[in-house]
Structures are given as C-alpha cells and as structure tokens.
Scaffold this active site. Structure first.
Site, PDB file in Angstrom:
ATOM      1  N   GLU A  47      88.603  56.599  52.306  1.00  0.00           N
ATOM      2  CA  GLU A  47      87.752  55.911  53.278  1.00  0.00           C
ATOM      3  C   GLU A  47      86.290  56.007  52.843  1.00  0.00           C
ATOM      4  OE1 GLU A  47      85.996  57.309  57.575  1.00  0.00           O
ATOM      5  OE2 GLU A  47      88.108  57.712  57.172  1.00  0.00           O
ATOM      6  N   LYS A  78      92.858  58.968  65.635  1.00  0.00           N
ATOM      7  CA  LYS A  78      92.077  59.991  64.941  1.00  0.00           C
ATOM      8  C   LYS A  78      91.448  60.910  65.982  1.00  0.00           C
ATOM      9  CE  LYS A  78      87.790  59.240  63.387  1.00  0.00           C
ATOM     10  NZ  LYS A  78      86.648  58.803  62.560  1.00  0.00           N
TER      11      LYS A  78
END
Length: 209
Positions: free
Chosen positions: A44, A133
């Site tokens: 990411e 998340k």
C-alpha cells in the site's frame, strides 16, 4: 480473477500489508522488490507520500502479476479512479467513508476502510467493503477485537493496523485477526532496500509463529 479473489489469495499466502508511507517513485521498485523477496504480497502506497500515483504505477508494472498493489489514506471518491488508472487494485482508508467505499466497489477494486467501533464496521459493510481495518490498533486490544468478531460476519477479514511488532501479533491472531497492516515498523522514508528486506523477513517469521 477479481481483485477480491487476488486479495484473499495473497493474504492467505502472507497475512501482511506493507504500508510504505513516504516512499518516492524512484525508490518504489527497489523497496517493492525487497518486500516481495521478504515474503509480503500486498503493498500500500499512502496518497500523502511524494508522487504516490507514480509509485503505484511503477510497482504495479513490476509486481502486478505477483502482488496486489494499491493506495492508502484515500479520502475522496475521485481519488479511486486515479489509483485504478495507475494500476492500483486495493483502496485503504483511515475512515469509514461510504462514498469512497462505494466508488471503490463500483471500480472493481478491493475496499479496506478503517473502523474502530461496531457501528463503523457495519456502516462500511453496508456500503460494500470487503475487508475491515481496525485502526488505530494502539487504542484497542485483542479482547476488543474478539468481542467485535463475535458480531461481524465470519467471512469478512479484519486487519489490525497500528503499532504492530513481529513479537506482538499472536494475541491478535488468537482473537481472530486475519492479518496486519505494517507502517513505520516495516518502512520509514529513506530506508534502504536491505533494511526493508530484513524487516519484512522478521514480520513474516513473526506472523508464522
């Protein structure tokens, strides 16, 4: 295969997401190679990094058939299309923003928004999120995650993000975590590929117990 299928496959192979905040486009490929060699399959690039779309484009071109590349700190629906155009396939946000989640799902990308409460988790799921998340994990605990997992759908992976170290992962796994997002513990701006490889190997060893 869809991006979601690839995400699940890569997460099963290595339940770690490397968050390389601050990487530059010129460094991205070497850092990506080090992470891949170290055993990490999901990378990411936060959008508050220098030239993040250029980094995503380079990483996707280099590793896109072997790893899942995407963007973090995505705060606007308009950014989703820019990430997709650069080759990104996962959109990670610090917040539960239904508009960003919907844009992500409509673009065929994996949506992984941040949540902290059950209400936020279900708001995200109702908007179409495929991954949750837990962030910031420093403010929660494995006991909190275990309680949340009791009411969340069993098939939704929950990633723990924030302050995770190689020797602190097992209690989270025992509580039901599907994996971890790794920030400053695995990469700091200017870090060498050699250091990145060593840290990746340490986290992969830690998560395998």
């Amino acid at each position: 295969m869809t991006a979601t299928d690839d995400f699940k496959r890569y997460l099963a192979e290595s339940p770690l997401v490397a968050i390389i905040r601050g990487v530059t486009a010129d460094e991205a490929e070497a850092i990506g190679d080090a992470l891949y060699e170290g055993g990490i399959r999901i990378i990411e690039v936060p959008l508050n990094s220098p030239e993040p779309l250029a980094s995503i484009k380079r990483l996707s071109a280099r590793l896109g058939d072997k790893a899942l590349i995407g963007a973090g700190t995505v705060l606007k629906p308009s950014e989703v299309g820019e990430v997709a155009a650069a080759g990104g396939r996962i959109i990670v946000s610090p917040s539960t923003d239904a508009a960003v989640i919907t844009a992500t799902v409509n673009a065929g990308l994996v949506s992984s928004p941040g949540f902290f409460t059950p209400s936020e988790a279900f708001t995200a799921l109702n908007a179409g999120a495929q991954v949750l998340k837990l962030f910031p994990a420093e403010g929660a605990s494995p006991a909190v995650l275990k309680a949340q997992k009791a009411v969340l759908p069993k098939d939704v992976p929950v990633l723990v993000v924030g302050g995770v170290q190689p020797d602190t992962m097992q209690p989270w796994l025992d509580a039901g975590a599907a994996g971890f997002g790794l920030g400053g513990g695995i990469y700091k701006p200017g870090q060498s590929p050699e250091d990145t490889l060593a840290k990746a190997r340490a986290y992969v060893a830690g998560v395998r117990g």
